[in-house]
Design a protein around this motif. Structure first.
Motif, PDB file in Angstrom:
ATOM      1  N   GLN A   1      -8.108  -1.272   2.091  1.00 47.63           N
ATOM      2  CA  GLN A   1      -8.416  -0.345   3.167  1.00 47.63           C
ATOM      3  C   GLN A   1      -9.655  -0.110   3.465  1.00 47.63           C
ATOM      4  OE1 GLN A   1      -6.390   4.260   1.962  1.00 47.63           O
ATOM      5  NE2 GLN A   1      -6.581   3.562   0.371  1.00 47.63           N
TER       6      GLN A   1
ATOM      7  N   ALA B   1       1.453  -1.157  -0.015  1.00 51.11           N
ATOM      8  CA  ALA B   1      -0.212   0.209  -0.101  1.00 51.11           C
ATOM      9  C   ALA B   1       0.697   1.399  -0.209  1.00 51.11           C
ATOM     10  CB  ALA B   1      -0.485  -0.319   0.994  1.00 51.11           C
ATOM     11  N   SER B   2       2.190   1.539  -0.854  1.00 47.29           N
ATOM     12  CA  SER B   2       2.635   2.396  -0.949  1.00 47.29           C
ATOM     13  C   SER B   2       2.596   2.937  -2.905  1.00 47.29           C
ATOM     14  CB  SER B   2       3.868   2.243  -1.083  1.00 47.29           C
ATOM     15  OG  SER B   2       4.581   1.142  -1.641  1.00 47.29           O
ATOM     16  N   THR B   3       2.864   4.461  -2.694  1.00 45.44           N
ATOM     17  CA  THR B   3       2.845   5.301  -3.945  1.00 45.44           C
ATOM     18  C   THR B   3       3.611   3.951  -5.201  1.00 45.44           C
ATOM     19  OG1 THR B   3       3.660   6.800  -3.134  1.00 45.44           O
ATOM     20  CG2 THR B   3       1.826   6.586  -3.381  1.00 45.44           C
TER      21      THR B   3
ATOM     22  N   THR C   1      -4.480   4.891   4.587  1.00 43.49           N
ATOM     23  CA  THR C   1      -3.139   4.932   3.829  1.00 43.49           C
ATOM     24  C   THR C   1      -2.569   4.221   2.567  1.00 43.49           C
ATOM     25  OG1 THR C   1      -1.756   6.030   5.076  1.00 43.49           O
ATOM     26  CG2 THR C   1      -3.694   7.334   5.352  1.00 43.49           C
ATOM     27  N   VAL C   2      -2.046   4.990   1.449  1.00 44.39           N
ATOM     28  CA  VAL C   2      -1.548   4.678   0.939  1.00 44.39           C
ATOM     29  C   VAL C   2      -0.172   5.517   0.402  1.00 44.39           C
ATOM     30  CG1 VAL C   2      -1.019   4.341  -1.960  1.00 44.39           C
ATOM     31  CG2 VAL C   2      -3.220   3.671  -0.524  1.00 44.39           C
ATOM     32  N   ARG C   3       0.678   5.751   0.552  1.00 47.77           N
ATOM     33  CA  ARG C   3       1.669   6.583   1.457  1.00 47.77           C
ATOM     34  C   ARG C   3       3.031   6.353  -0.143  1.00 47.77           C
ATOM     35  NH1 ARG C   3       2.064   6.486   7.148  1.00 47.77           N
ATOM     36  NH2 ARG C   3       3.621   9.017   6.871  1.00 47.77           N
TER      37      ARG C   3
ATOM     38  N   TRP D   1      -6.257  -1.040  -3.836  1.00 51.11           N
ATOM     39  CA  TRP D   1      -5.817  -0.725  -2.942  1.00 51.11           C
ATOM     40  C   TRP D   1      -6.682  -0.081  -1.589  1.00 51.11           C
ATOM     41  CZ3 TRP D   1      -2.189   3.248  -5.977  1.00 51.11           C
ATOM     42  CH2 TRP D   1      -0.634   2.205  -5.625  1.00 51.11           C
TER      43      TRP D   1
END
Length: 324
Positions: free
Chosen positions: A218, A203-205, A299-301, A214
Motif C-alpha cells: 500500500q 490484497a484481500s482479507t 486498501t485490503v478488502r 500488505w
C-alpha cells in the motif's frame, strides 16, 4: 448475483463475473478461492509448491465451493502425486503455467477437467492452443510473481488475433496489471473473454499474506517493483532462466540484484536470513510478491467487495459511462 458482464467465459464456466483469481503460491489458499467463487468469479488455489497433504488442506478450506487449482508446470512434472491429489478433488479447472504443459495433458484429459494455460509469449500461446486447452491466459510482465518480458497491452491483442484466426474456440484471459474496472474493461476491449487477477486479490482479507507485506504494498508505487531472480536463489528454487519474478524492491534485492553469483556463493547464510524474514513478515529483507498494480492498491478488502466494484466500474465504462 446479477450477471454484470456477459462473455464467453461466463457462459462456458457458469460464472456471473468474467474474473478468475490468480493461483498465487503461498497467498491463494482455499479461503480466497472460495470467496472469489462465491462472489461470482472462479477462484483458483495456488498449488504450485503444495504437497499432496497441503493440496487437500486447501481444498478442505474451500468447503463445498467449486474452485480450481493452479500448478507450476515444471514442479508438477517432477512431483506427479501432487497433480493426482488435485484431480482427486474434482477441480473446476486446472491452470498450468511456466513451462510446457504437454506432459501433463494426458492426465488432465483423462480427468476431463478444463485446462487453462498461462503463457507469456505468442509462441507459447500457439503451442498451448495446439494441445487442446480450454483457455489461454496471456500474462504481461506487469504481473506480480513470475513471468517474462511482454507487456499486457500488446500481448493480449496479439494472442487474440491468433486465436481468432486459428483456434476461435479457445477462450482468452488477460493478466498483468489488472486491478480495477478500468483494467477489466480494457482487457475485454483488447479481445479477452475475461481476466485473471492477482495482486489486487492478494490484497484481500482472505489471502494468506502477512499484514506487514500488505502495508508495504500500500505504501509503494509501481515504480518500486523489480523483476529479479534474487528471491528464487535465496529460496533454493531452480526456476527456468527464462522466468524472473516481480516483487517490491528492498535492501535484499538492492544488495544482490547485480551479483547473483555472489548470492549463490553466500548461501546458505543469506538464504537463512531471507527465510527468517519471510516467516516474520519483514519486507525489508523478504520480498513482497506484488506486481505493478501495487500503485493502485490502497486498501485490503474482502474479495467479494473487490470483485463487485471491479465489475460495476467495468460495466459502466463499457456502456460509455467513463467520467474523469
Amino acid at each position: 448475483m446479477v450477471r454484470v458482464i456477459d462473455t464467453r467465459l461466463t457462459r462456458q464456466f457458469g460464472l456471473s463475473l468474467p474474473i478468475l483469481s490468480a493461483p498465487m503460491a503461498h497467498a491463494a489458499g482455499g479461503k480466497l478461492a472460495a470467496a472469489v467463487t462465491r462472489a461470482g468469479g472462479l477462484g483458483l488455489i495456488g498449488g504450485g509448491y503444495l504437497d499432496a497433504a497441503g493440496i487437500d488442506a486447501e481444498f478442505d478450506a474451500a468447503g463445498n465451493a467449486p474452485v480450481g487449482c493452479g500448478v507450476i508446470t515444471w514442479v508438477a512434472a517432477e512431483y506427479p502425486d501432487r497433480l493426482e491429489a488435485i484431480l482427486a478433488r474434482l477441480p473446476r479447472a486446472v491452470l498450468v503455467s511456466f513451462g510446457d504443459p504437454a506432459p501433463l495433458m494426458p492426465a488432465l484429459r483423462d480427468a476431463d477437467v478444463p485446462v487453462i494455460a498461462q503463457v507469456q509469449t505468442l509462441k507459447d500461446a500457439r503451442h498451448a492452443a495446439g494441445l487442446g486447452v480450454r483457455a489461454i491466459v496471456a500474462q504481461g510482465a506487469e504481473a506480480g510473481g513470475h513471468g517474462q518480458s511482454r507487456a499486457t497491452m500488446t500481448l493480449v491483442p496479439e494472442v487474440a488475433n491468433f486465436l481468432s484466426a486459428a483456434n476461435p474456440e479457445v477462450l482468452l484471459l488477460a493478466a498483468g496489471g489488472i486491478a480495477d474496472g478500468r483494467g477489466l474493461a480494457a482487457a475485454l476491449m483488447l479481445g479477452a473473454d475475461g481476466v485473471l487477477v492477482g495482486s489486487r486479490l492478494w490484497a484481500s482479507t482472505e489471502a494468506q499474506v502477512h499484514p506487514a507485506m500488505w502495508q508495504a504494498a500500500q505504501d509503494a508505487t509501481g515504480d518500486e517493483t523489480i523483476r529479479s531472480s534474487v528471491m528464487d536463489i535465496a529460496r533454493g528454487l531452480n526456476w527456468p532462466a527464462r522466468y524472473s519474478c516481480r516483487v517490491l524492491r528492498n535492501g535484499f534485492t538492492e544488495r544482490w540484484q547485480d551479483d547473483l553469483d555472489g548470492l549463490r556463493a553466500a548461501a546458505p547464510g543469506e538464504a537463512a536470513r531471507w527465510a527468517k524474514a519471510w516467516e516474520a513478515g519483514d519486507p525489508r529483507v523478504a520480498n513482497t510478491f506484488v506486481g505493478e498494480a501495487t500503485g493502485l492498491i490502497d486498501t485490503v478488502r474482502p474479495a467479494e467487495e473487490i470483485l463487485r466494484d471491479m465489475a460495476q466500474e467495468a460495466a459502466a465504462l463499457l456502456a460509455g459511462g467513463w467520467r474523469r
